[in-house]
Each structure stands twice: as structure tokens, then as C-alpha cells.
Write a protein that holds these residues in place. Structure first.
Motif, PDB file in Angstrom:
ATOM      1  N   GLY A 177      33.428  74.436  21.453  1.00  0.00           N
ATOM      2  CA  GLY A 177      32.558  73.927  20.412  1.00  0.00           C
ATOM      3  C   GLY A 177      32.318  74.865  19.257  1.00  0.00           C
ATOM      4  N   MET A 178      32.912  76.055  19.283  1.00  0.00           N
ATOM      5  CA  MET A 178      32.738  76.995  18.184  1.00  0.00           C
ATOM      6  C   MET A 178      33.639  76.627  17.014  1.00  0.00           C
ATOM      7  SD  MET A 178      32.335  80.692  20.089  1.00  0.00           S
ATOM      8  CE  MET A 178      33.909  80.686  20.909  1.00  0.00           C
ATOM      9  N   LEU A 179      33.357  77.198  15.844  1.00  0.00           N
ATOM     10  CA  LEU A 179      34.246  77.029  14.705  1.00  0.00           C
ATOM     11  C   LEU A 179      35.547  77.758  15.005  1.00  0.00           C
ATOM     12  CD1 LEU A 179      34.133  75.955  11.632  1.00  0.00           C
ATOM     13  CD2 LEU A 179      34.030  78.392  11.091  1.00  0.00           C
ATOM     14  N   ARG A 180      36.653  77.045  14.912  1.00  0.00           N
ATOM     15  CA  ARG A 180      37.961  77.618  15.263  1.00  0.00           C
ATOM     16  C   ARG A 180      38.644  78.157  14.003  1.00  0.00           C
ATOM     17  NH1 ARG A 180      40.292  72.198  17.478  1.00  0.00           N
ATOM     18  NH2 ARG A 180      39.263  71.663  15.515  1.00  0.00           N
ATOM     19  N   VAL A 181      38.884  79.452  13.988  1.00  0.00           N
ATOM     20  CA  VAL A 181      39.522  80.108  12.848  1.00  0.00           C
ATOM     21  C   VAL A 181      40.839  80.734  13.320  1.00  0.00           C
ATOM     22  CG1 VAL A 181      39.300  81.842  11.034  1.00  0.00           C
ATOM     23  CG2 VAL A 181      37.271  80.620  11.840  1.00  0.00           C
ATOM     24  N   VAL A 182      41.898  80.443  12.585  1.00  0.00           N
ATOM     25  CA  VAL A 182      43.225  80.939  12.940  1.00  0.00           C
ATOM     26  C   VAL A 182      43.769  81.767  11.786  1.00  0.00           C
ATOM     27  CG1 VAL A 182      45.606  80.230  13.362  1.00  0.00           C
ATOM     28  CG2 VAL A 182      43.742  79.105  14.575  1.00  0.00           C
ATOM     29  N   VAL A 183      44.339  82.934  12.119  1.00  0.00           N
ATOM     30  CA  VAL A 183      44.904  83.843  11.120  1.00  0.00           C
ATOM     31  C   VAL A 183      46.325  84.202  11.530  1.00  0.00           C
ATOM     32  CG1 VAL A 183      44.636  86.048   9.907  1.00  0.00           C
ATOM     33  CG2 VAL A 183      42.604  84.821  10.735  1.00  0.00           C
ATOM     34  N   PRO A 184      47.333  83.925  10.697  1.00  0.00           N
ATOM     35  CA  PRO A 184      48.681  84.381  11.036  1.00  0.00           C
ATOM     36  C   PRO A 184      48.758  85.909  11.015  1.00  0.00           C
ATOM     37  CG  PRO A 184      48.636  83.470   8.820  1.00  0.00           C
ATOM     38  CD  PRO A 184      47.298  83.200   9.418  1.00  0.00           C
ATOM     39  N   ALA A 185      49.319  86.488  12.060  1.00  0.00           N
ATOM     40  CA  ALA A 185      49.457  87.945  12.150  1.00  0.00           C
ATOM     41  C   ALA A 185      50.710  88.364  11.385  1.00  0.00           C
ATOM     42  CB  ALA A 185      49.538  88.375  13.610  1.00  0.00           C
ATOM     43  N   HIS A 233      35.299  81.256  16.918  1.00  0.00           N
ATOM     44  CA  HIS A 233      36.430  81.649  17.773  1.00  0.00           C
ATOM     45  C   HIS A 233      37.598  81.971  16.852  1.00  0.00           C
ATOM     46  CE1 HIS A 233      40.044  81.009  20.276  1.00  0.00           C
ATOM     47  NE2 HIS A 233      39.281  81.405  21.275  1.00  0.00           N
ATOM     48  N   LEU A 234      37.879  83.270  16.696  1.00  0.00           N
ATOM     49  CA  LEU A 234      38.946  83.699  15.798  1.00  0.00           C
ATOM     50  C   LEU A 234      40.168  84.109  16.604  1.00  0.00           C
ATOM     51  CD1 LEU A 234      38.915  85.506  12.513  1.00  0.00           C
ATOM     52  CD2 LEU A 234      40.198  86.617  14.338  1.00  0.00           C
ATOM     53  N   GLN A 235      41.333  83.679  16.151  1.00  0.00           N
ATOM     54  CA  GLN A 235      42.581  83.980  16.853  1.00  0.00           C
ATOM     55  C   GLN A 235      43.651  84.414  15.864  1.00  0.00           C
ATOM     56  OE1 GLN A 235      43.969  80.770  19.310  1.00  0.00           O
ATOM     57  NE2 GLN A 235      45.858  81.819  19.902  1.00  0.00           N
ATOM     58  N   PHE A 236      44.226  85.594  16.080  1.00  0.00           N
ATOM     59  CA  PHE A 236      45.419  86.009  15.347  1.00  0.00           C
ATOM     60  C   PHE A 236      46.634  85.415  16.047  1.00  0.00           C
ATOM     61  CE2 PHE A 236      42.478  89.469  14.224  1.00  0.00           C
ATOM     62  CZ  PHE A 236      42.625  89.479  12.840  1.00  0.00           C
ATOM     63  N   VAL A 237      47.511  84.781  15.280  1.00  0.00           N
ATOM     64  CA  VAL A 237      48.671  84.098  15.855  1.00  0.00           C
ATOM     65  C   VAL A 237      49.926  84.813  15.389  1.00  0.00           C
ATOM     66  CG1 VAL A 237      49.941  81.938  15.992  1.00  0.00           C
ATOM     67  CG2 VAL A 237      47.437  81.914  15.921  1.00  0.00           C
ATOM     68  N   GLY A 238      50.675  85.339  16.342  1.00  0.00           N
ATOM     69  CA  GLY A 238      51.859  86.127  16.032  1.00  0.00           C
ATOM     70  C   GLY A 238      53.137  85.342  16.155  1.00  0.00           C
ATOM     71  N   PRO A 239      54.288  86.005  16.018  1.00  0.00           N
ATOM     72  CA  PRO A 239      55.583  85.329  16.107  1.00  0.00           C
ATOM     73  C   PRO A 239      55.797  84.733  17.498  1.00  0.00           C
ATOM     74  CG  PRO A 239      55.842  87.727  16.097  1.00  0.00           C
ATOM     75  CD  PRO A 239      54.417  87.452  15.762  1.00  0.00           C
ATOM     76  N   GLY A 240      56.381  83.554  17.509  1.00  0.00           N
ATOM     77  CA  GLY A 240      56.638  82.888  18.781  1.00  0.00           C
ATOM     78  C   GLY A 240      55.473  82.069  19.295  1.00  0.00           C
ATOM     79  N   GLN A 241      54.315  82.172  18.626  1.00  0.00           N
ATOM     80  CA  GLN A 241      53.148  81.388  19.029  1.00  0.00           C
ATOM     81  C   GLN A 241      52.999  80.183  18.099  1.00  0.00           C
ATOM     82  OE1 GLN A 241      50.433  84.984  18.829  1.00  0.00           O
ATOM     83  NE2 GLN A 241      49.634  84.029  20.684  1.00  0.00           N
ATOM     84  N   VAL A 242      52.715  79.037  18.678  1.00  0.00           N
ATOM     85  CA  VAL A 242      52.504  77.830  17.886  1.00  0.00           C
ATOM     86  C   VAL A 242      51.093  77.872  17.307  1.00  0.00           C
ATOM     87  CG1 VAL A 242      52.403  75.318  17.932  1.00  0.00           C
ATOM     88  CG2 VAL A 242      54.094  76.537  19.332  1.00  0.00           C
ATOM     89  N   PRO A 243      50.935  77.656  15.989  1.00  0.00           N
ATOM     90  CA  PRO A 243      49.580  77.636  15.427  1.00  0.00           C
ATOM     91  C   PRO A 243      48.722  76.576  16.113  1.00  0.00           C
ATOM     92  CG  PRO A 243      51.228  77.745  13.673  1.00  0.00           C
ATOM     93  CD  PRO A 243      51.968  77.508  14.947  1.00  0.00           C
ATOM     94  N   PRO A 244      47.601  76.963  16.705  1.00  0.00           N
ATOM     95  CA  PRO A 244      46.772  75.998  17.431  1.00  0.00           C
ATOM     96  C   PRO A 244      45.915  75.175  16.477  1.00  0.00           C
ATOM     97  CG  PRO A 244      45.746  78.143  17.493  1.00  0.00           C
ATOM     98  CD  PRO A 244      47.050  78.331  16.761  1.00  0.00           C
ATOM     99  N   PRO A 245      45.316  74.096  16.959  1.00  0.00           N
ATOM    100  CA  PRO A 245      44.370  73.342  16.125  1.00  0.00           C
ATOM    101  C   PRO A 245      43.235  74.244  15.669  1.00  0.00           C
ATOM    102  CG  PRO A 245      44.928  72.123  18.113  1.00  0.00           C
ATOM    103  CD  PRO A 245      45.494  73.494  18.289  1.00  0.00           C
TER     104      PRO A 245
END
Length: 505
Positions: free
Chosen positions: A249-257, A277-289
Motif C-alpha cells: 500500500g505504499m507509494l511505489r517509486v522505481v529508479v533505473p540503476a 517503497h523505492l526500488q533501484f532496477v538494474g540490468p536484467g530486471q523487468v521494471p515493476p509496476p
């Protein structure tokens, strides 16, 4: 009278040099000393703008906060900002002198050492104590010739050295003894003691090892610092680990690494916020919703833009926007969101132009002169959006914001008529899309002030955000570090090394 100089060197990168120097800065300041931090050479893509209009590593800006002084270019006279695996932009006294490969910089070190010693002399003349942070390890045999970052500097200014090792990594005694063994006799002689960092457990079980270490080396252990959880200090360069737990239920924040991501400390407030909820997304990872995608700063904008396309981010951003998500671009990320990025002089790589992602009606040309400013202003989000547009982020407009600019880009285009920030100096910053879903800005540190953070979170969809003041949390963390020094280290010996017995709080 010249300052007492004490240097902290580490057995490895991330052994705790920055944290220990920060702790000692605050501890010495508490004792009434005029203290300054110093790092002769730093390699980092996280930098801060100084009071004299240059840039230094962010760790030295935090150490300046610990000392109660504004950051100055003398605190970090040589800063290397990697733009390839073999080359970096070289910054001396806060300003870029050019791009160099490893061999070219090795030849340049004689000039760099002159800058280091000039800064050292100015600081030593104006302070009681100079606390110096080394870089990497002094035992790098291949880097010993013309060294300006560790023992080369210590030998030049004739200062004592503390050696710190991270016990949490394992092999702490091998790290310390092995590092000493690889130093020259004169270098070994200037090591006045050891500090062991990040210890968890019963100190009684470690004591036999400490006794052995002192007998084997003839050097004292000045203390063992505990593993301190929950510190809010800025990382010098490596991306911080982010939680893999569900967003719940948190605000989902995604940042490409991005490969050359810069100033990822911009996201410290978001990582810390209990409703984000912050997530760095690196190579090989699918960008999540996500609710918000943030394109971060980059030291090589065109190369990182190509990386985004290669790893499917162009399609992911388009899909994200179709479903009503928000996108924010910071500095290089702002440039990527425009129609084109031109590097006609080859400042960040091969000369040429790249087609941008096209979500903002602007384009950017990289220029040789870097913009370095600390700024204040007010968020302008939605200023030019129709009041009837339900997407208009009007609740964020007018909120005070402060930050800093570090960029070579000159951005033009019709999109600038809808700025993201109105600066107090009369300039406009950034651009907003007409529907309010896409925003770009050149400002780093844009989430640090509590009111600005809440406004950005409202724009992204979190309307009941709890207050969070990152600078206050950071200062509390610095105090925790200084408390640990007082409790766990040999403060009498430290005070003697720093000449503090004559200082009064």
C-alpha cells in the motif's frame, strides 16, 4: 599555529573511513575545536555544490555539516567523476580541468598534488584540527607511485594515520596485518593505531584477537565501534541496497540503476520515508509496476539513454504513463525526457546526437562550462496547466524548495514555458508536460526539505504523507556516530593526537 592533522585510512573501500572521519569531526567540534574535513582525492559520482561555487564529494559535505561549517572546495581538492570504465572527468578545486584516462591522470598527479598541498596549507592555517580521509586502501601496490590519496599525502605533510577495518566483512585481522605488511617502513611507522568498525556481538569473544593484534604489530587498538543500524548518512558512491519487501500500500517509486548514475543521494529521503517503497532496477530486471518512475542524473547522458532503450525502459515508461503513472526526470534524466540530446564537443563520450524519449518539448546541448549553483525557489507545478485539468498537480505549486545544480546541459524549447520550479534569482527551472504526468528538473536535493518532499509525494499520488526532515535525521546520525566515539574509542589518545587538551567546549 598550524592545525593538528590526523588521517584515517582503510584496509578496503567502504571500511568506514567516511563515517569515522564524520564522527571524529563532530566529536572534536564538541570539544571546542575549530575542525575541518579533508579528502585529498575522491572518486565519486555523488557531489555537492560548495559555498565558493565549486563541487566536492558529498561525503565531505556531510563531514562539513559535522564540523558546523559550510562545504568548501578545499575540503576535497581533487574529485574524479568516472564517465567510462577507464576514464573520468577530473575536477580540481571545484572545477573541471578535462577528461583523462587512467594513464593520463597518472601523469597529471604531480599537478594534482600541488592542488592538494595548497588546500591543505590553507585549511591547516585556519583550523585547530584537520581530519583527513584516505581513499580505497593504502596497500594498492600498483597505485603507490605518485600517490596523493593515502600514504603519499601522509608522507608529504608528515601526519599520523589511523587504520580502520570492517569486521562485518570477515577477515579483519588479515586485513589489518596484511595492509601493514604491504606498507614501506616509514609508512608503517606513521600508523598510530587501529579502529575496528561494525562489530556485532560480545566484545569479550573478540578480546583475545585484539590482544594478539597488538602483540603482533606493536600498534594499539584504539577501540571497536559497534554496528549502528538506521544511520541516515549519504553514500559516497555505491548504490544503496533497497528493500525487496512488498510495497503493502505504499507509494511505489522505481529508479533505473543507470551505469553512470550520479547523485543517487537525491533518493535518500524517498528511501527513508515510511510510506514510500523505492526500488533501484538494474540490468536484467523487468521494471515493476509503479506510481512514480524517476530517471536519475547521469555522468554520461547519451550512453545511459541508450542503456534505457536496450533494457526496455522506453516501452515501460510509455505503458506506465498510459495507466496514469507519473514520471520525473532529474538533471540527466530531465535531458533524456526531451526530444534530443546533443554532445557536439564529445564532453561525455563520442561526439554526436541522440533522439530523446520525447515526453517533454525540449532539447539539450551539452556545453563545456558546467553550471554549479545552490538555489532556492518555489515549485511551479501546474502553474500553466488549466484549472479544469484533473491531472494538474496544483496542490504542490508554490511550495518552497531548495537544491543545487550540477550540469553541463543547456536546455531549450517550448516546454520551458511550463517550468517545474521558479527560482528566487528570477530563472525558471525544468519543464512540465501539459497533462501534469511528466516533469523534469535540473535540481538535485529536491526531496530533502520536508515541505518540498511532501509536495512531490502529493504530486505522485501520496496525499497523506508523514513529515520527514532528512537534514535533521542526518544530523542526529552524526551525533550517534560521535556518541559511539565517546563510548567505544580511546578518547584520551584521540585527544592527544588532535591536540584537543588545550581546547575547551
Amino acid at each position: 599555529m598550524s592545525a593538528h592533522v590526523l588521517m584515517v585510512q582503510g584496509c578496503t573501500s567502504d571500511a568506514g573511513k567516511s563515517a569515522l572521519v564524520t564522527a571524529l569531526c563532530r566529536w572534536a567540534r564538541r570539544r571546542g575545536a575549530r575542525v575541518a574535513p579533508f579528502k585529498p582525492q575522491n572518486m565519486a559520482l555523488n557531489s555537492a555544490v560548495t559555498v565558493d561555487g565549486g563541487e566536492i564529494g558529498r561525503a565531505q559535505a556531510v563531514q562539513a555539516q559535522a564540523c558546523g561549517v559550510p562545504p568548501h572546495t578545499d575540503f576535497n581538492p581533487v574529485l574524479l567523476k568516472p564517465n567510462t570504465d577507464t576514464g573520468a572527468q577530473v575536477i580540481v578545486h571545484g572545477h573541471a580541468v578535462g577528461n583523462m584516462d587512467a594513464v593520463g591522470y597518472h601523469d597529471y598527479k604531480r599537478v594534482a598534488m600541488e592542488a592538494v598541498l595548497a588546500s591543505h596549507a590553507r585549511l591547516a592555517a585556519a583550523h585547530d584540527v584537520l581530519l583527513v580521509e584516505g581513499a580505497g586502501s593504502p596497500a594498492e601496490i600498483n597505485l603507490r607511485d605518485r600517490d596523493i590519496a593515502n600514504m603519499g599525502y601522509a608522507e608529504a605533510v608528515d601526519c599520523p594515520v589511523l587504520l580502520v577495518a570492517d569486521i562485518d566483512r570477515g577477515g579483519v585481522f588479515a586485513h589489518l596485518v596484511g595492509t601493514l605488511a604491504l606498507l614501506s617502513p616509514s609508512e608503517r611507522a606513521r600508523v598510530v593505531g587501529f579502529v575496528i568498525n561494525r562489530f556485532r556481538g560480545d566484545l569479550a569473544l573478540l578480546q583475545p584477537g585484539l590482544d594478539w593484534l597488538e602483540r603482533e604489530t606493536g600498534k594499539p587498538v584504539l577501540g571497536v565501534l559497534p554496528y549502528l543500524h538506521g544511520l541516515h548518512l549519504e553514500a559516497e558512491d555505491a548504490l544503496p541496497r533497497t528493500a525487496d519487501a512488498a510495497a503493502n500500500g505504499m507509494l511505489r517509486v522505481v529508479v533505473p540503476a543507470l551505469p553512470r548514475i550520479s547523485n543517487h543521494t537525491d533518493f535518500d529521503a524517498l528511501r527513508t520515508h515510511p510510506q514510500v517503497h523505492l526500488q533501484f532496477v538494474g540490468p536484467g530486471q523487468v521494471p515493476p509496476p509503479a506510481d512514480l518512475i524517476v530517471l536519475p542524473g547521469s555522468k554520461s547522458t547519451r550512453a545511459d539513454l541508450a542503456w534505457l532503450r536496450t533494457h526496455g525502459w522506453e516501452a515501460a515508461i510509455a505503458r506506465h504513463l498510459r495507466y496514469g503513472g507519473k514520471v520525473l526526470g532529474i538533471c540527466g534524466g530531465f535531458q533524456m525526457l526531451g526530444r534530443a540530446v546533443h554532445d557536439l564537443h564529445g564532453l561525455e563520450g563520442p561526439a554526436g546526437s541522440s533522439v530523446g524519449l520525447g515526453w517533454l518539448d525540449v532539447e539539450t546541448t551539452l556545453a563545456p562550462h558546467k553550471q554549479l549553483h545552490t538555489v532556492q525557489g518555489r515549485l511551479a507545478l501546474g502553474d500553466t496547466v488549466s484549472p479544469d485539468d484533473v491531472h494538474a498537480p496544483t496542490s504542490a505549486a508554490g511550495v518552497p524548495i531548495r537544491g543545487y545544480e550540477i550540469h553541463c546541459g543547456v536546455t531549450t524549447g517550448a516546454g520551458l514555458a511550463m517550468p517545474s520550479v521558479r527560482l528566487d534569482d528570477g530563472r525558471m527551472d525544468g519543464a512540465c508536460a501539459a497533462d501534469g504526468q511528466v516533469v523534469g528538473t535540473y535540481l538535485h536535493g529536491l526531496f530533502d526539505a520536508p515541505e518540498a518532499l511532501s509536495a512531490w509525494l502529493r504530486w505522485a499520488g501520496l496525499h497523506d504523507a508523514a513529515p520527514l526532515d532528512l537534514p535533521v535525521l542526518r544530523d542526529a546520525s552524526i551525533d550517534r556516530l560521535a556518541d559511539a566515539v565517546e563510548q567505544h574509542l580511546d578518547t584520551h589518545r584521540l585527544a592527544t593526537l588532535m591536540g584537543l587538551h588545550a581546547c575547551t567546549p
